[in-house]
Design an enzyme around this catalytic site. Structure first.
Site, short mmCIF file in Angstrom:
data_model
loop_
_atom_site.label_atom_id
_atom_site.label_comp_id
_atom_site.label_asym_id
_atom_site.label_seq_id
_atom_site.Cartn_x
_atom_site.Cartn_y
_atom_site.Cartn_z
N ASN A 138 -15.34 -15.18 24.00
CA ASN A 138 -14.97 -13.73 23.70
C ASN A 138 -15.54 -12.78 24.80
OD1 ASN A 138 -13.77 -14.51 21.17
ND2 ASN A 138 -15.77 -14.46 20.17
N ASP A 147 -9.47 -14.71 18.68
CA ASP A 147 -8.70 -14.88 17.61
C ASP A 147 -7.51 -15.67 17.96
OD1 ASP A 147 -10.40 -13.35 16.38
OD2 ASP A 147 -9.21 -11.59 16.28
N ASP A 173 -16.68 -19.96 14.05
CA ASP A 173 -16.40 -20.87 14.86
C ASP A 173 -16.60 -22.42 14.34
OD1 ASP A 173 -19.01 -21.17 15.46
OD2 ASP A 173 -19.04 -21.43 17.41
N ARG A 193 -10.48 -37.86 17.45
CA ARG A 193 -9.09 -37.42 17.81
C ARG A 193 -8.87 -36.01 17.63
NH1 ARG A 193 -4.28 -37.31 14.58
NH2 ARG A 193 -5.25 -38.72 12.91
#
Length: 199
Positions: A138, A147, A173, A193
């Site tokens: 950011n 975003d 996050d 994964r």
């Protein structure tokens, strides 16, 4: 005449006009067969009856058209309210940025799945995920870019899950994946994964 008024309430203008013509023909034939008597001539009575019948049908047609227009408006209002209700329900338990479930929805589903897992002795796993370095991202590229990254990651992870799984954004996050009927080994494999999907 009552039939014509009813027809004007429910049928199209063309159908009502055909109905009036049929009644005028039938009443004209009936009047022609009746014996003559004093008073207005059969033609005059037929004309007056036809005029009254046409006026009544026109009035009823106008009323019916207004009713149908009101029903259409009400139907549109109801559909709009139902759409807004669905949208509000969606917003109540989904993260507005990423579109995945929010903490509220996660808590509801987790409570339900815990009870089911206990009842059925079924495995249940939770995977917690967070994005490393989102703050630096950011700071470097701006919050709009952050975003976009969050949306991309959430969409990618959601697409990799089963229909019975749930992914929720629980913080800036931070994400949690709820995995019903999922053994620990499968959850660990899925976690690797998911990390690889957005490496």
């Amino acid at each position: 005449r009552i039939q014509t008024m009813c027809a004007a309430s429910f049928f199209s203008a063309r159908a009502v006009a055909a109905h009036i013509v049929w009644i005028l023909c039938a009443s004209g034939a009936t009047l022609a067969l009746l014996p003559a008597f004093s008073g207005p001539s059969p033609v005059a009575r037929w004309a007056v009856g036809g005029i009254l019948l046409t006026i009544a049908a026109a009035v009823m047609g106008r009323i019916a058209a207004g009713r149908r227009a009101t029903e259409e408006r009400l139907r549109a209002v109801i559909e709009e309210r139902e759409r807004l209700q669905r949208e509000l329900e969606h917003l109540a338990d989904h993260d507005p940025l990423t579109g995945v479930a929010n903490r509220r929805r996660l808590e509801q589903d987790l409570t339900r799945e815990l009870a089911r897992a206990r009842r059925e002795s079924a495995p249940l796993c939770l995977v917690t995920l967070d994005l490393d370095g989102l703050k630096q991202h950011n700071d470097t590229y701006g919050h709009a870019a952050g975003d976009r990254l969050l949306k991309y990651v959430a969409s990618t992870w959601a697409g990799a899950l089963r229909a019975t799984d749930l992914i929720a954004r629980t913080g800036g996050d931070e994400f949690v994946v709820l995995l019903p009927n999922c053994p620990l080994e499968m959850a660990e494999s899925l976690s690797d994964r998911l990390s690889g999907e957005v490496a």
